[in-house]
Write an enzyme that holds these catalytic residues in place. Sequence first.
Site, PDB file in Angstrom:
ATOM      1  N   TYR A  33     -20.044 -38.585 -41.179  1.00  0.00           N
ATOM      2  CA  TYR A  33     -19.639 -39.939 -40.807  1.00  0.00           C
ATOM      3  C   TYR A  33     -19.898 -40.918 -41.933  1.00  0.00           C
ATOM      4  O   TYR A  33     -20.587 -40.603 -42.905  1.00  0.00           O
ATOM      5  CB  TYR A  33     -20.332 -40.371 -39.513  1.00  0.00           C
ATOM      6  CG  TYR A  33     -21.800 -40.745 -39.648  1.00  0.00           C
ATOM      7  CD1 TYR A  33     -22.780 -39.778 -39.865  1.00  0.00           C
ATOM      8  CD2 TYR A  33     -22.209 -42.068 -39.560  1.00  0.00           C
ATOM      9  CE1 TYR A  33     -24.114 -40.131 -39.977  1.00  0.00           C
ATOM     10  CE2 TYR A  33     -23.544 -42.426 -39.668  1.00  0.00           C
ATOM     11  CZ  TYR A  33     -24.500 -41.456 -39.878  1.00  0.00           C
ATOM     12  OH  TYR A  33     -25.812 -41.810 -40.000  1.00  0.00           O
ATOM     13  N   ARG A  52     -18.553 -40.945 -51.053  1.00  0.00           N
ATOM     14  CA  ARG A  52     -19.593 -40.166 -50.360  1.00  0.00           C
ATOM     15  C   ARG A  52     -18.994 -39.307 -49.247  1.00  0.00           C
ATOM     16  O   ARG A  52     -19.424 -38.164 -49.037  1.00  0.00           O
ATOM     17  CB  ARG A  52     -20.685 -41.076 -49.804  1.00  0.00           C
ATOM     18  CG  ARG A  52     -21.830 -40.248 -49.207  1.00  0.00           C
ATOM     19  CD  ARG A  52     -23.016 -41.088 -48.818  1.00  0.00           C
ATOM     20  NE  ARG A  52     -22.649 -42.054 -47.800  1.00  0.00           N
ATOM     21  CZ  ARG A  52     -23.412 -43.080 -47.432  1.00  0.00           C
ATOM     22  NH1 ARG A  52     -24.586 -43.279 -48.027  1.00  0.00           N
ATOM     23  NH2 ARG A  52     -23.012 -43.917 -46.505  1.00  0.00           N
ATOM     24  N   ARG A 101     -16.121 -21.907 -28.175  1.00  0.00           N
ATOM     25  CA  ARG A 101     -17.380 -22.075 -28.921  1.00  0.00           C
ATOM     26  C   ARG A 101     -17.671 -20.821 -29.727  1.00  0.00           C
ATOM     27  O   ARG A 101     -17.641 -19.712 -29.181  1.00  0.00           O
ATOM     28  CB  ARG A 101     -18.531 -22.350 -27.947  1.00  0.00           C
ATOM     29  CG  ARG A 101     -19.883 -22.557 -28.635  1.00  0.00           C
ATOM     30  CD  ARG A 101     -20.947 -22.965 -27.617  1.00  0.00           C
ATOM     31  NE  ARG A 101     -22.237 -23.225 -28.263  1.00  0.00           N
ATOM     32  CZ  ARG A 101     -23.209 -22.314 -28.417  1.00  0.00           C
ATOM     33  NH1 ARG A 101     -23.038 -21.076 -27.979  1.00  0.00           N
ATOM     34  NH2 ARG A 101     -24.343 -22.637 -29.015  1.00  0.00           N
ATOM     35  N   LYS A 150     -24.063 -36.625 -45.117  1.00  0.00           N
ATOM     36  CA  LYS A 150     -24.173 -37.605 -44.027  1.00  0.00           C
ATOM     37  C   LYS A 150     -23.618 -37.008 -42.735  1.00  0.00           C
ATOM     38  O   LYS A 150     -22.517 -37.353 -42.295  1.00  0.00           O
ATOM     39  CB  LYS A 150     -23.449 -38.904 -44.406  1.00  0.00           C
ATOM     40  CG  LYS A 150     -23.876 -40.104 -43.557  1.00  0.00           C
ATOM     41  CD  LYS A 150     -23.435 -41.388 -44.203  1.00  0.00           C
ATOM     42  CE  LYS A 150     -23.646 -42.614 -43.339  1.00  0.00           C
ATOM     43  NZ  LYS A 150     -25.015 -42.861 -42.926  1.00  0.00           N
ATOM     44  N   GLU A 182     -37.396 -41.659 -46.611  1.00  0.00           N
ATOM     45  CA  GLU A 182     -36.541 -42.824 -46.351  1.00  0.00           C
ATOM     46  C   GLU A 182     -36.794 -43.312 -44.940  1.00  0.00           C
ATOM     47  O   GLU A 182     -37.641 -42.768 -44.230  1.00  0.00           O
ATOM     48  CB  GLU A 182     -35.060 -42.454 -46.559  1.00  0.00           C
ATOM     49  CG  GLU A 182     -34.603 -41.291 -45.711  1.00  0.00           C
ATOM     50  CD  GLU A 182     -33.198 -40.792 -46.053  1.00  0.00           C
ATOM     51  OE1 GLU A 182     -32.369 -41.557 -46.570  1.00  0.00           O
ATOM     52  OE2 GLU A 182     -32.936 -39.605 -45.761  1.00  0.00           O
TER      53      GLU A 182
END
Length: 286
Positions: A33, A52, A101, A150, A182
């Site tokens: 995301y 990114r 799945r 991310k 972070e």
Amino acid sequence: MTRTVYVNGQYLPEHEATVSIFDRGFLMSDGVYEVTSVLDGKLIDFDGHCVRLSRSLSELEMAAPCSNETLLEIHRELVRLNDITDGMIYLQVTRGNPGDRDFAYPAEDTPPTLVLFTQSKPGLADAPVAKVGWKVISVPDVRWGRRDIKTTQLLYPSMAKMMAKKVGADDAWLVEDGMVTEGTSNNAYIVKGKRIITRALSTDILHGITRAAVLRFAAEAQFEVEERNFTIAEAQDADEAFITSATAFVMPVVEIDGTALGTGKPGSVTARMRELYLDEMRKAAI
Ligand code: PDD
């Protein structure tokens, strides 16, 4: 006004937008995301977020859903349709819906899922909390080892945020091997005199788009930038601290694990960096 969102080529009222229960994003957190801020109806650092996103996708061998030009068009159309002056655009790409799945990745021709939606936050850059600063607590960093990608695996950052809220703090700084990595959803910095110290880039942290801009502006403004690890004890002893993210910009941190930093008020270096960042990014917004 009903929010209009984007799902796989369509602009829809939010209650009509759907994604399959077999989507890999839902079943496996197999998605990445980006969050891009909007100020005065314009996108902040859009190119940085695109770069990114491409890197996150390629690290996971995931197909890009469309070109960056198309992504820009979608962002702008959502800003227009939802009449966003200040706020955010959330974008998510998943490995799509294989129809069942399975741990193995689906066939390469499975189309990725692309979802975007807006969050309106009038006065985002003037949030009163920026004048007061955040209180943070430290918690162990038990996330996976590829924090530079991310991904939408955000359960532990959510748990850490709740640990902070339960004790009246605003956020948590994550600590691994005695060193701060972070914040739950931001990069962490301390300030000593005119020196700004933040952890160097690696797979241990997300390579913040705001971080890159802030370090560039800091160097241009003659601050010394030191990219290295630091401990919670060193942070508690610093003159100032702050965090950066696309949604909080540069946010002062005034207390760590109950210890007030410096005067206990947002510091002048932090205030200068916030001002510089917002001024420069507003000028460059598209
Ligand atoms: N979070 N580190 C982590 C773990 C993050 O989730 C984020 C961003 C950052 C800062 O990156 P940037 O400056 O590019 O926003 C650092 C976003 C805002 C979020 O999850 O909402």
